[in-house]
Design an enzyme around this catalytic site. Structure first.
Site: not given
Length: 488
Positions: A170, A245, A279, A380
């Protein structure tokens, strides 16, 4: 979409636009899949999993297919790089290197495919033999983010296939086009129908249906914390293995004995490369007070000279952010930091002029005077925004670096080898880089501590996460089992 080795429209016939982030407007349309399309893909993958064409294929032959796919990717890496850049706005210069390197992931796991070994166990029963088998799980859902679609697909697809699973991919609804030329290579490599499938659409429709599907036996996800929590809740309820993750708030720690020139290059690359959309972005510069001015000045010098523009231009050094939503989120973080009292040393807003007028560009931004309690130090941003914090002692540096809910990566800049080892052991992060930053390879495990996720991708451990272990006991004695009691 790609189901059963064929490209297909959504059952609904619906489509949705995908945007060129450098120009801020749609450039293609993507099939808008739904739960019915997910069911088609998962059923196809399950059928392939039990079909002898795949289930009885030798592990060595699975490796042959993965090596063939790697060769095909290598031959088309330039075209794949252009597709990625057009779709997600990353620099063509970086994507060319990324696509040229990507075949190594498939070759690494091709080599591991026939190294999956059970073992004979030492039994404490002289008439019993015990051994283990490692077997594939079944249909794996690989849910991929928008910042590095094909590379992060490889991190999931290669070990899952090497272990003998089948996969439904996906891709992010924001970057679903580069998967098409890649899947053409999958088909050309000769994988049996249904072994690899892809369904495009939103997370709310396609992602949710995929995670909930009863024939999906494992989920591998890379993306945001909120989506990861939602997926983990579902897979926990379903008792299926999951790797997550998620985000990061990584620190680049510069000690007083560091090579300042080298550290400055690593700091800039860690936060402004890919427009901060990684990330592992080194979004916190934790620098010793005695050299802070020198380090920050050098970082400013490099960042001020950065060429912002069209990511297809090989001379561009900072491209757009991938989505309009992300642009808004980054600008809100910048405004919040200003209100909180952080000092803007560079940037601090949307880039303007030329192609930047229409595209989703953010100026490389550096804040000084950042307090550890500020949102900028804790949350973040996923954009080109650097927070500078000072320290006086090694203990203080370690405390600042670990003072976050995340733990994906960290950088350490020092000439002191003993200190480097101490920091590597004490930092709460899954990847530690010493005198370098933002590098990876298929042989190294990648993943995070705390809210940065669970499980690892890369390395030999990754293939274990797509396998289940079975114990086999064989009674070689003449008496057989006793009735009513356990044989011990």
């Amino acid at each position: 979409m790609f189901i059963d080795n064929r490209f297909t429209d959504a059952i609904s016939g619906r489509w949705f636009p995908t945007d060129d982030p450098a120009r801020g407007k749609p450039w293609a349309e993507v099939a808008a899949g739904g739960a019915d399309d997910v069911d088609r893909a998962v059923v196809s993958a399950h059928r392939a999993f039990v079909d002898p064409a795949w289930s009885r294929m030798s592990a060595s032959d699975r490796g042959v297919l993965l090596n063939r796919l790697a060769d095909l990717i290598a031959g088309k890496s330039a075209a794949l790089a252009e597709a990625e850049t057009r779709d997600n706005g990353k620099l063509l210069a970086e994507m060319r290197g990324q696509m040229a390197y990507m075949p190594r992931w498939y070759r690494y796991y091709a080599g591991l495919a026939d190294k999956i070994e059970g073992s004979v166990l030492p039994s404490d029963k002289p008439d019993m033999m015990a051994y283990t088998r490692l077997e594939p799980l079944g249909v794996v859902a690989a849910i991929v983010p928008w910042n590095s679609p094909l590379l992060l697909t490889a991190w999931k697809l290669a070990p899952a296939l090497a272990a003998g699973n089948t996969v439904v991919i996906k891709p992010s609804e924001f970057t679903s086009t580069s998967i098409t030329p890649f899947l053409e290579l999958v088909r050309e490599a000769g994988f049996p129908p249904g072994v690899v499938n892809a369904v495009t659409g939103t997370g709310a429709e396609v992602g949710a249906a995929l995670v909930e599907h009863p024939l999906v036996r494992a989920v591998a996800f890379t993306g945001g914390e909120a989506a990861g929590m939602a997926i983990g809740a579902v897979t926990g309820r379903r008792f299926i293995p999951t790797t997550l993750e998620l985000g990061g708030k990584s620190a680049n720690i510069v000690f007083e004995d560091a090579d300042v020139h080298r550290a400055a290059n690593g700091i800039v690359g860690g936060i402004f490369a890919a427009s901060g959309q990684t990330c592992v972005a080194g979004s916190r510069l934790v620098v010793h007070r005695s050299i802070a001015a020198e380090v920050v000045d050098r970082v400013l010098m490099i960042a001020k000279a950065a060429r912002i523009g069209d990511p297809m231009d090989l001379s561009t050094q900072v491209g757009p952010v991938t989505t309009e939503q992300q642009l808004g989120k980054i600008l809100r973080h910048i405004d919040d930091a200003k209100r909180a009292g952080a000092e803007v040393l560079l940037g601090g807003g949307r880039a303007v002029g030329g192609i930047c007028e229409d595209g989703w560009f953010v100026q490389p931004t550096i804040f000084a005077g950042v307090d550890p309690g500020m949102r900028l130090a804790r949350e973040e941003v996923f954009g080109p925004v650097l927070a500078v914090m000072l320290f006086d002692t090694e203990e203080e540096a370690l405390s600042l670096a670990n003072a976050t809910d995340y733990g994906l990566a960290a950088g350490v800049w020092t000439r002191d080898l003993n200190r480097a080892h101490r920091m590597a052991g004490a930092l709460q992060a899954g990847s530690i880089w010493v005198n370098t930053y933002r590098t990876s390879g298929p042989m190294a495990p990648f993943g995070g501590y705390k809210k940065s996720g669970i499980g690892r991708e890369g390395g030999q451990l990754a293939i274990q996460q797509f396998l289940q272990q079975k114990a086999v006991w064989i009674d070689m004695g003449s008496e057989g089992p006793p009735p009513f009691v356990m044989k011990l």
